[in-house]
Design an enzyme around this catalytic site. Sequence first.
Site, PDB file in Angstrom:
ATOM      1  N   MET A 174       0.821  -1.205   0.000  1.00 23.52           N
ATOM      2  CA  MET A 174       0.000   0.000   0.000  1.00 23.52           C
ATOM      3  C   MET A 174       0.863   1.266   0.000  1.00 23.52           C
ATOM      4  SD  MET A 174      -3.045  -1.109   2.634  1.00 23.52           S
ATOM      5  CE  MET A 174      -4.019   0.375   2.318  1.00 23.52           C
ATOM      6  N   HIS A 175       0.235   2.378  -0.304  1.00 22.62           N
ATOM      7  CA  HIS A 175       0.767   3.732  -0.096  1.00 22.62           C
ATOM      8  C   HIS A 175       1.811   4.185  -1.124  1.00 22.62           C
ATOM      9  CE1 HIS A 175      -1.195   3.143   3.717  1.00 22.62           C
ATOM     10  NE2 HIS A 175      -0.256   2.334   4.165  1.00 22.62           N
ATOM     11  N   ASP A 218      -2.518  -5.012   0.543  1.00 25.07           N
ATOM     12  CA  ASP A 218      -1.970  -6.294   0.958  1.00 25.07           C
ATOM     13  C   ASP A 218      -2.683  -6.885   2.170  1.00 25.07           C
ATOM     14  OD1 ASP A 218      -0.913  -4.307   2.617  1.00 25.07           O
ATOM     15  OD2 ASP A 218       1.169  -4.802   2.180  1.00 25.07           O
TER      16      ASP A 218
END
Length: 487
Positions: free
Chosen positions: A79-80, A236
């Site tokens: 992520m991110h 995830d």
Amino acid sequence: MFLGFDIGTSGVKALLIDSDGKILASSSASIDVVRPLPGWSEQSPSDWWNAVNDTAMTLSRDHANAMANVRGIGLSGQMHGMVALDKNDSVLRPAILWNDTRNAAEAAELDDEHPDYRKIGGNAVMPGFTAPKALWMARHEPELFAKVATILLPKDYIRFLMSGEKISDMSDSAGTLWLDVAARSWSPTLLAPCGLSIEHMPELAEGSAPAGQLRPDIAHKWGIKNSVTIAGGGGDNASAACGLGVTNPGDAFLSLGTSGVVFSVTESFAPAHSDGAHAFCHALPNTWHQMGVILAATDCLNWLSEISNTPVAGLMDTIEKSAFCPSNMLFHPYLSGERTPHNDATARGGFFGISRGDDRVDMTRAVLEGVAFAMADAVDVLAAADKRPSQLLATGGGAKSRYWLSLIAAVTRCDIVIPEDGDFGAALGAARLGLLASKPHTSGDTDIILRKPDIIETISPDSAIRDALGDRRHHWQQLYTAIKPIL
């Protein structure tokens, strides 16, 4: 047949399942992280694509018949991470990853000056999120930032190369801090402080919904003979929850990997931002989750292994064979900063109370206890915001240690259930989402597809361990408060 890809930080994993959800095969390829400066963490998006192709081609070579019959693909990813594309869809710079802390000043600024990030986005602004990365780029690479036409997350860049579509799912998009998490839509209010608008964002789809079709040339290259639907997929941890069947309110899991995660499904949007917990959309419609995250769990053992020149198995061997015995010292596991509950990228770890007679075994015990205390902090934050999970499904490499799980069960006051051996990670969850997106299902079918693994053992809180560690955890917490001002 259905294929799941998990685009992780250290590698890509591809996994094949059949229409009953049975795992048929998997393949992995490694990826390197580039750290050009202290606190920086980057990857080339082309490395993800190369790894995806490597894993797919391996499956095509070794399981040609199964790959030929693939009908759905699901995507999971770290992520991110920020992938910035120009108007020609070219990548403008290496992707800035989730564990990059260069934007700590921008994160603090957004958090201090724009309370809507906590109210609408449901989370305190942390350096790991995408929003402060964009602001950092605008400040430090203004010429490049002026060329940004689209920002994609890692798995969604892979979707774009697979399908030509710019689409993201709700769970991964919540980690940008640009999503109205309750409404499950992009928020112009949250985009504006970063100099962005909805025009810079991909379309949105639920994780179990269709979100693109695999390009025919790629299908041919991978030996697939069908038209293939690509699911929205998930971040995830949300994908891992789908792999574990953690999909209904009250379900929860504990992950002891490089980082540590407590993931709890909620009935609605339930933010706990004041204590560094996350409130995100789940990968399934009308479902949300809370998540407490510690940035170093098994990574603390890896670090101790490196500095003591002793394999992790060697560190754990003596402890696993002996009865519980508290350490003589305390350990703070903040080797990479901390999220829950401190939200402090500058937090640092340490041993306290070391004596001349202490050895590697004592230090290992302290590390296990320190991580257990940090996981208990995360559970307490989730309990205060919604409710304490009644049980935690254990996953990750650290979950192989019954000793470690007994410490965590005692200090969190939660039963910990251990699933049968098997692969229940994010790639499996992604494949399950690919199955759901590829054809209609009834609610009963969905329950079967997202079923939980069989449980082989339950570790309940041990009162003797809880009593022995109770005061130690209190001192451990006080110590952090005392030394933080001087670090």
